[in-house]
Design an enzyme around this catalytic site. Structure first.
Site, PDB file in Angstrom:
ATOM      1  N   ARG A 155      -5.036   2.580  18.064  1.00  8.32           N
ATOM      2  CA  ARG A 155      -4.903   1.175  17.924  1.00  8.32           C
ATOM      3  C   ARG A 155      -3.841   0.712  19.540  1.00  8.32           C
ATOM      4  NH1 ARG A 155      -1.869   0.870  12.649  1.00  8.32           N
ATOM      5  NH2 ARG A 155      -3.849   0.576  10.794  1.00  8.32           N
TER       6      ARG A 155
ATOM      7  N   SER B  79       8.208   9.285  11.428  1.00  8.36           N
ATOM      8  CA  SER B  79       6.433   9.807  10.421  1.00  8.36           C
ATOM      9  C   SER B  79       7.202   9.550   8.650  1.00  8.36           C
ATOM     10  CB  SER B  79       5.670  10.248  10.599  1.00  8.36           C
ATOM     11  OG  SER B  79       5.146  10.333   9.303  1.00  8.36           O
TER      12      SER B  79
ATOM     13  N   LYS C 165       0.563  -1.112   0.217  1.00 11.16           N
ATOM     14  CA  LYS C 165      -0.359   0.200  -0.077  1.00 11.16           C
ATOM     15  C   LYS C 165       1.240   1.641  -0.097  1.00 11.16           C
ATOM     16  CE  LYS C 165      -2.858   0.596   3.618  1.00 11.16           C
ATOM     17  NZ  LYS C 165      -2.901   1.765   4.531  1.00 11.16           N
ATOM     18  N   SER C 166       2.033   1.817   0.912  1.00 13.08           N
ATOM     19  CA  SER C 166       2.607   2.719   0.990  1.00 13.08           C
ATOM     20  C   SER C 166       3.153   2.664  -0.298  1.00 13.08           C
ATOM     21  CB  SER C 166       3.059   2.617   2.296  1.00 13.08           C
ATOM     22  OG  SER C 166       3.292   2.232   2.984  1.00 13.08           O
TER      23      SER C 166
ATOM     24  N   ASP D 288       2.705  -0.808  11.778  1.00 12.98           N
ATOM     25  CA  ASP D 288       2.030  -1.175  11.362  1.00 12.98           C
ATOM     26  C   ASP D 288       1.820  -2.663  11.952  1.00 12.98           C
ATOM     27  OD1 ASP D 288       1.287   0.947  10.471  1.00 12.98           O
ATOM     28  OD2 ASP D 288       1.847   0.415   8.227  1.00 12.98           O
TER      29      ASP D 288
ATOM     30  N   ARG E 242      -7.633  12.394  12.520  1.00 14.26           N
ATOM     31  CA  ARG E 242      -6.498  12.772  12.663  1.00 14.26           C
ATOM     32  C   ARG E 242      -5.858  13.707  12.711  1.00 14.26           C
ATOM     33  NH1 ARG E 242      -4.598   7.037   9.582  1.00 14.26           N
ATOM     34  NH2 ARG E 242      -2.929   7.322  10.609  1.00 14.26           N
TER      35      ARG E 242
ATOM     36  N   GLN F 186       5.310   9.015   6.122  1.00 14.71           N
ATOM     37  CA  GLN F 186       3.787   9.906   5.816  1.00 14.71           C
ATOM     38  C   GLN F 186       4.558  11.580   5.448  1.00 14.71           C
ATOM     39  OE1 GLN F 186       0.024   9.414   8.342  1.00 14.71           O
ATOM     40  NE2 GLN F 186      -0.098   7.693   7.597  1.00 14.71           N
TER      41      GLN F 186
ATOM     42  N   ARG G 256       2.340   6.126  -3.095  1.00 15.21           N
ATOM     43  CA  ARG G 256       3.473   7.018  -3.787  1.00 15.21           C
ATOM     44  C   ARG G 256       3.658   6.711  -5.062  1.00 15.21           C
ATOM     45  NH1 ARG G 256       4.351   5.595   1.073  1.00 15.21           N
ATOM     46  NH2 ARG G 256       5.554   7.271   2.822  1.00 15.21           N
TER      47      ARG G 256
ATOM     48  N   LYS H  42      -3.803   5.927  15.199  1.00  9.63           N
ATOM     49  CA  LYS H  42      -3.581   5.748  13.713  1.00  9.63           C
ATOM     50  C   LYS H  42      -5.544   5.573  13.312  1.00  9.63           C
ATOM     51  CE  LYS H  42       0.660   4.868  12.639  1.00  9.63           C
ATOM     52  NZ  LYS H  42       1.513   5.141  11.901  1.00  9.63           N
TER      53      LYS H  42
HETATM   54  C1  S3P Z   1       3.193   4.896   6.110  1.00 12.54           C
HETATM   55  C2  S3P Z   1       3.730   5.783   6.900  1.00 12.54           C
HETATM   56  C3  S3P Z   1       3.736   5.265   8.683  1.00 12.54           C
HETATM   57  C4  S3P Z   1       2.373   3.363   8.667  1.00 12.54           C
HETATM   58  C5  S3P Z   1       1.680   4.050   7.486  1.00 12.54           C
HETATM   59  C6  S3P Z   1       2.025   3.794   5.916  1.00 12.54           C
HETATM   60  C7  S3P Z   1       3.604   4.908   5.021  1.00 12.54           C
HETATM   61  O1  S3P Z   1       2.913   5.902   9.126  1.00 12.54           O
HETATM   62  O2  S3P Z   1       1.642   3.913  10.237  1.00 12.54           O
HETATM   63  O3  S3P Z   1       0.445   2.682   6.878  1.00 12.54           O
HETATM   64  O4  S3P Z   1       2.965   5.253   3.815  1.00 12.54           O
HETATM   65  O5  S3P Z   1       4.313   6.840   4.541  1.00 12.54           O
HETATM   66  P1  S3P Z   1       3.398   7.047   9.992  1.00 12.54           P
HETATM   67  O6  S3P Z   1       4.164   7.726   9.124  1.00 12.54           O
HETATM   68  O7  S3P Z   1       2.045   7.446  10.563  1.00 12.54           O
HETATM   69  O8  S3P Z   1       3.931   6.456  11.069  1.00 12.54           O
END
Ligand code: S3P
Length: 458
Positions: A373, A186, A29-30, A342, A138, A188, A34, A369
């Protein structure tokens, strides 16, 4: 008796069935979020093979379509591993992009929203972002603050710096590079800043004390964007600072096979390790060290795991064989958490049946999250007759030999729902468990029940 039955967003699990066979899991997914976003900026056609079919990634696809990017299913390509995986051609480039005519609805996806906000900060538009009930709670300060320093204005409900959350309005435009160390690890936040950096004047640098997943860096490199990386990101030397810098750049179109998602594989791996008599072979999955903390943790617990690596340097890949093992308790330090963020719910299920007391340190980030969680994971373990409690930001789990059937509400959190399913499978044979809030799995893994059923020996 079937081990898994679903009705009206509820899952009923009957234990007593072991797990055997080979399995591929959906694309990561990540990496998918991107790849879609970078391909959208690349003038020309990019081919993305093996995207997962969950709602989160679909939202990112729809949001780039709404800003003028071309998206077509590619039916000529062989499907990558799984029937539900998708192959798409993205026709991107800044020239074809325009402001969306209505808000971008990112559904349940924090990653989708934070990364798209970063990307669109560099465009001279005003864009509104909305999300579901969970996403609307969030925190977005973590991106609003650095993007604000770059010259964008990101506002939402609540003041920036004091629990700003969606709906968001992003006024983008002329950005300049910053040198920024996010206060919390993070991926993200790192990605949002680096995406904005692709439109900024000067250099944009992100500094991390605790390394996070490097998928932004990987996809930028695949698309020919120069990425400068300094410092050692090894977990053995957590004092090192990892820095990544980019300048304004235009990506080139690319072709990518999205590797399997290790976070989804983790449910099957742990299930095979803790349901007596099981053995499973999962892959190919992404195996970069920033995502495989759970594999290291399971090995330390005494798990019988064999890893075969097959990937290249940019995208490390491989297969995992997992066989039923008696596990021992584990201590997981706060520096390790980013590499298994995760996987905490499913690792907690493993710890619940391990010998001894396990401690997971520094889980504050889990509170924000898709659900809380941290509390949800402790509740999950206790609902199945385990013994878990939260102490500050730590989760303490006292291992018990046998879980029993339980009843738990996943609170709309896909990872809690899937971890609870595994807990139900490992309960005393013949016990029934009920998991409500099960629709949540659609955000990341709608095929989870099918895939799990395919390896359960009914
Ligand atoms: C992710 C980063 C993580 C992860 C999320 C996906 C990403 O979050 O928990 O499921 O794709 O960059 P954080 O950046 O908040 O740690």
């Amino acid at each position: 008796m079937k081990a898994l039955k679903t009705y009206d967003g509820t899952m009923e699990v009957t234990s007593g069935t072991s797990i055997h066979g080979n399995l591929s899991v959906p694309g990561d997914k990540s990496i998918s979020h991107r790849a879609i976003m970078v391909a959208s900026l690349a003038p020309g056609k990019s081919l993305l093979r093996g995207l997962p079919d969950g709602d989160d990634v679909a939202r990112t696809v729809h949001s780039v379509e709404k800003i003028g990017v071309g998206v077509n299913q590619d039916l000529t390509q062989p499907k990558n591993n799984l029937p539900q995986n998708k192959n798409i051609v993205i026709e991107g480039g800044r020239d074809r992009m325009h402001p969306p005519s209505s808000p971008l609805d990112m559904g349940n996806s924090g990653t989708g929203m934070r990364l798209m906000v970063g990307l669109l900060s560099g465009f001279p538009w005003t864009v509104e972002f909305i999300g579901d009930q969970s996403l609307s709670k969030r925190p977005m300060d973590r991106i609003a603050i650095p993007l604000g320093k770059m010259g964008a204005v990101v506002t939402g409900h609540g003041e920036v710096g004091n629990k700003c959350h969606p709906p968001l309005v992003v006024v983008g435009g002329h950005l300049h590079g910053i040198d920024y160390a996010p206060p919390e690890p993070s991926a993200q936040v790192k990605a949002a800043i680096l995406f904005a950096g692709l439109s900024a004047e000067g250099t944009t640098t992100v500094r991390e004390h605790v390394p996070t997943r490097k998928h932004t860096e990987e996809i930028f490199k695949i698309a020919g964007i120069p990425v400068h990386i300094d410092g050692n990101s090894s977990l053995e030397t957590p004092d090192n600072i990892y820095t990544v810098s980019v300048n304004a750049a235009e990506p080139s179109p690319f072709i990518i096979d999205i590797p399997g998602d290790p976070s989804q594989a983790a449910f099957f791996i742990v299930a095979a390790l803790i349901v007596p008599g099981s053995e499973i072979y999962v892959g190919p999955i992404y195996l970069g060290q920033d995502r495989t903390g759970f594999i290291e943790a399971l090995k330390r617990m005494g798990a019988d795991l064999t890893i075969n690596t097959t990937g290249d340097e940019v995208i490390p890949l491989g297969y995992i064989k997992a066989s039923y093992s008696r596990l021992n308790a584990i201590k997981i330090s706060s520096e390790e958490i980013a590499s298994l963020i995760d996987e905490v719910p499913i690792l907690a299920v493993a710890a619940a049946v391990a010998e001894g007391v396990s401690v997971f340190e520094g889980l504050n980030e889990l509170r924000i999250k898709e659900s809380n969680r941290l509390e949800g994971t402790a509740k999950l373990v206790n609902s199945f007759g385990g013994n878990a409690h939260v102490e500050g930001d730590n989760l303490i789990i006292n291992g018990t030999k046998n879980l029993r059937g339980g009843e738990v509400d996943a609170h709309g959190d896909h990872r809690v729902a899937m971890a609870a399913t595994v807990a139900g499978l490992t309960a005393i044979p013949g016990d029934h468990s009920i998991i409500t809030g099960y629709k949540s799995i659609d955000s990341s893994y709608p095929g989870f029940i099918n895939d799990l059923s395919s390896v359960l020996e009914d």
